[in-house]
Design an enzyme around this catalytic site. Sequence first.
Site, PDB file in Angstrom:
ATOM      1  N   SER A  24       0.828  -1.205   0.000  1.00 21.26           N
ATOM      2  CA  SER A  24       0.000   0.000   0.000  1.00 21.26           C
ATOM      3  C   SER A  24       0.869   1.264   0.000  1.00 21.26           C
ATOM      4  O   SER A  24       0.408   2.333  -0.376  1.00 21.26           O
ATOM      5  CB  SER A  24      -0.876  -0.002   1.246  1.00 21.26           C
ATOM      6  OG  SER A  24      -0.058  -0.136   2.396  1.00 21.26           O
TER       7      SER A  24
ATOM      8  N   TYR B 108      -4.263   0.418   4.079  1.00 19.93           N
ATOM      9  CA  TYR B 108      -5.134  -0.743   3.934  1.00 19.93           C
ATOM     10  C   TYR B 108      -5.688  -1.182   5.297  1.00 19.93           C
ATOM     11  O   TYR B 108      -6.796  -1.701   5.400  1.00 19.93           O
ATOM     12  CB  TYR B 108      -4.352  -1.924   3.345  1.00 19.93           C
ATOM     13  CG  TYR B 108      -4.113  -1.881   1.849  1.00 19.93           C
ATOM     14  CD1 TYR B 108      -4.616  -0.854   1.053  1.00 19.93           C
ATOM     15  CD2 TYR B 108      -3.388  -2.897   1.233  1.00 19.93           C
ATOM     16  CE1 TYR B 108      -4.384  -0.832  -0.315  1.00 19.93           C
ATOM     17  CE2 TYR B 108      -3.166  -2.896  -0.136  1.00 19.93           C
ATOM     18  CZ  TYR B 108      -3.662  -1.860  -0.910  1.00 19.93           C
ATOM     19  OH  TYR B 108      -3.440  -1.867  -2.265  1.00 19.93           O
TER      20      TYR B 108
ATOM     21  N   CYS C 152       3.064  -7.097   1.775  1.00 19.78           N
ATOM     22  CA  CYS C 152       2.106  -6.441   2.666  1.00 19.78           C
ATOM     23  C   CYS C 152       1.351  -7.528   3.412  1.00 19.78           C
ATOM     24  O   CYS C 152       0.709  -8.386   2.786  1.00 19.78           O
ATOM     25  CB  CYS C 152       1.139  -5.608   1.826  1.00 19.78           C
ATOM     26  SG  CYS C 152      -0.241  -4.906   2.747  1.00 19.78           S
TER      27      CYS C 152
ATOM     28  N   CYS D 293       3.645  -6.237   9.921  1.00 20.43           N
ATOM     29  CA  CYS D 293       3.296  -5.233   8.918  1.00 20.43           C
ATOM     30  C   CYS D 293       4.626  -4.818   8.313  1.00 20.43           C
ATOM     31  O   CYS D 293       5.586  -4.558   9.058  1.00 20.43           O
ATOM     32  CB  CYS D 293       2.617  -4.032   9.578  1.00 20.43           C
ATOM     33  SG  CYS D 293       2.425  -2.613   8.469  1.00 20.43           S
TER      34      CYS D 293
HETATM   35  N1  DGL Z   1       2.408  -2.550   4.840  1.00 21.49           N
HETATM   36  C1  DGL Z   1       1.136  -3.088   5.079  1.00 21.49           C
HETATM   37  C2  DGL Z   1       1.205  -4.393   5.852  1.00 21.49           C
HETATM   38  O1  DGL Z   1       2.191  -5.083   5.801  1.00 21.49           O
HETATM   39  C3  DGL Z   1      -0.050  -2.289   5.504  1.00 21.49           C
HETATM   40  C4  DGL Z   1      -0.032  -0.853   5.808  1.00 21.49           C
HETATM   41  C5  DGL Z   1      -1.416  -0.243   5.596  1.00 21.49           C
HETATM   42  O2  DGL Z   1      -1.683   0.089   4.452  1.00 21.49           O
HETATM   43  O3  DGL Z   1      -2.195  -0.140   6.556  1.00 21.49           O
HETATM   44  O4  DGL Z   1       0.263  -4.776   6.494  1.00 21.49           O
END
Ligand code: DGL
Length: 273
Positions: free
Chosen positions: A21, A52, A84, A198
């Site tokens: 994202s 996201y 992600c 994350c």
């Molecule tokens: N980098 C994303 C993940 O690993 C999410 C970040 C987001 O868009 O909230 O969950």
Amino acid sequence: MTGTDTAATGDPAAPVLLFDSGVGGLSVLRKVRDVLPQAPVIYVADNAGLPYGTKTEAQIAARVSGLLGRLTERLRPRLVCIACNTASTIALASVREVLEVPIVGTVPAIKPAAAMTRTGVIGLLGTAATIRQGYVDRLEAEFAADKRLLRHGAPELVAAAEAKLRGETVDSAVYARAAEALRAHPDGDRIDTVVLACTHFPLIEDELRKAFGPGVSFIDGSDGIARQIVFLTQGQEWRREAPDLALFTRGGIDVDQLGSTLEAHGLERVAIF
Ligand code: DGL
């Protein structure tokens, strides 16, 4: 997702596509660079959809499948990495069903965390969407049934990582709040291992380390992802015909401010998809 799928891609200039994202997937890209420096890469940040983690499952699934469908059609990658956790834990299975290209997802590193912990109490920091997924419940049941897994959804850490990589100063209270929230669970004071579930969070690992204090180790899935990409592309040729590209789904000042960060990750061209 098999080795024979990848062998079907004969073009040595076909890129590996990393998708997130926002800038979180850069924490995966740097590990991929370590093991496959010769691999041409297209990094895609769906910044028009960021974050996201505060969206519904239906919104995330629709967005991720639609975008990845268009991206793979246009860019013809040899492999897609969904860098992600939120998108992977929600949409990986459905994306795999519709796309021909091999797809590597991001799995919260609960299994290695369970092997690391000495106290038996593991913290898990992810987005609000990730921590409520059945995918995480299943990993917990399979690998950490005899441990305590304490979860905390921390959207403000996503914003903090984005701000840090734009060169902005972030108030350290943000990191302290995440540590306190995990510690506030019953047994939270015994956490000795924190899963960064994350991809944004390894980018602020130093700050989190300070906030949690000594005696806490951090683990994320990026080493495993890099290994999996190596495995799925073994025997393939690589040729970088143009400088690697960063694609964003929306332009603007925030993208301009990321210039030096992108360059530092070997992404010398920037465009809007
Ligand atoms: N980098 C994303 C993940 O690993 C999410 C970040 C987001 O868009 O909230 O969950």
